[in-house]
Design an enzyme around this catalytic site. Structure first.
Site, PDB file in Angstrom:
ATOM      1  N   TYR A  85       0.860  -1.179   0.000  1.00 39.61           N
ATOM      2  CA  TYR A  85       0.000   0.000   0.000  1.00 39.61           C
ATOM      3  C   TYR A  85       0.897   1.230   0.000  1.00 39.61           C
ATOM      4  CZ  TYR A  85      -4.068   2.848   1.426  1.00 39.61           C
ATOM      5  OH  TYR A  85      -5.084   3.768   1.504  1.00 39.61           O
TER       6      TYR A  85
ATOM      7  N   LYS B 189      -0.681  -1.023  -4.493  1.00 35.58           N
ATOM      8  CA  LYS B 189      -1.810  -0.086  -4.521  1.00 35.58           C
ATOM      9  C   LYS B 189      -1.189   1.286  -4.646  1.00 35.58           C
ATOM     10  CE  LYS B 189      -5.804   1.708  -1.971  1.00 35.58           C
ATOM     11  NZ  LYS B 189      -5.515   3.133  -2.182  1.00 35.58           N
TER      12      LYS B 189
END
Length: 300
Positions: free
Chosen positions: A137, A165
């Protein structure tokens, strides 16, 4: 961990009981079923849109369990296990693994700015429990980390990261990674760049607004990524972007919950310190949803 992910991976909201503010388990299961019915390709639980900093470890563990039961293998299930506390992150990783999730999303501890070797050491611990490379992330605005393309290649080469991400401030690296076969697979992780990153070949996205406008997000993905019909994708984007932009300017989570309620799926209010959207903002948001042709959700 699943090595191939595609489509709209919906970072869903966490519903709270309006009476006592506790986790609303029934509403959570209803939300997930509505997502599956809308054609969402994957469910991401306990993410930023899901207010993970306000959840206890036990609540997050329970969320994994509810989601696994509600999804029942009908779409991919991704558990966000990141935390500012390493011990909590590892405990959450064990819990997600035990529920048999398809993948794990991991933000690095974000109070202190980590050195790259500290990121590697942290991810090694997570991956040793998860059983395979995870989704990194990348959110520099929160972590303070500006991971380079070369470092991302290293994380993939070392078997720590399969996907990213991608929510950076600088999309130059994004474009370079999309054309670099040695880099982790890019998943669009920023609302403003969603159309562009899908159009440039990302196989999917992790987005929060799909909690309450799943059909628009799925339609965008279908047009751009599957049918390769960019003009049609631009038509969908012209309906979706005003919704996203209003949320980004006026409170993403609060308005996502207001949008869900306006479509017939009440998920309660955000937990403090996030405050509910004002009546004036709610009305303006409903007007935007109306102009986009968004009506009640199909819940049954």
């Amino acid at each position: 961990m699943k090595s191939e992910l595609k489509g709209i991976l919906s970072a869903i909201l966490t519903p709270f009981d309006p009476g006592n503010g506790e986790l609303d388990e029934a509403a959570y299961a209803r939300l997930i079923r509505s997502q599956v019915k809308a054609g969402i390709h994957g469910i991401v639980v306990s993410g930023s849109t899901g207010e993970h900093p306000s959840l206890t470890v036990s609540e997050r563990q329970r969320i994994y369990q509810i989601a696994a039961e509600a999804v029942a293998g009908e779409c991919d299930l991704i558990a966000h296990v990141g935390s500012n506390n390493v011990r909590d992150a590892l405990e959450l990783t064990r819990a997600a693994r035990d529920q048999g999730v398809d993948q794990m999303l991991v933000v690095t501890p974000y109070f202190d700015r980590l050195k790259f070797h500290e990121v590697q050491r942290f991810l090694e611990k997570v991956v040793s429990i998860a059983g395979g490379p995870i989704i990194y992330y990348d959110t520099p605005g929160i972590t303070g980390l500006d991971i380079t393309e070369e470092q991302m290649v290293t994380l993939k080469r070392d078997g720590l990261v399969s996907h990213i991400k991608d929510s950076p401030a600088n999309y130059t690296r994004t474009m370079r990674m999309l054309s670099n076969p040695d880099a982790p697979t890019v998943l669009a992780g920023s609302d403003p760049a969603l159309l562009a990153v899908l159009a440039h070949g990302a196989p999917g996205s992790i987005i929060g607004a799909s909690t309450f406008v799943p059909e628009l997000c799925v339609e965008l993905y279908q047009a751009v990524s599957v049918d390769k019909d960019l003009p049609r994708g631009l038509e969908v984007w012209d309906r979706l972007w005003p919704i996203l932009n209003f949320m980004l300017l006026n409170g993403y989570v609060a308005l996502a919950k207001a949008g869900s309620a306006s479509r017939g799926l009440s998920l309660g209010e955000p937990r403090e310190p996030i405050t509910p959207a004002s009546a004036e903002l709610r009305q303006r948001f409903e007007d935007i949803l109306g102009r986009a042709g968004v009506g009640p959700l199909a819940l049954n």
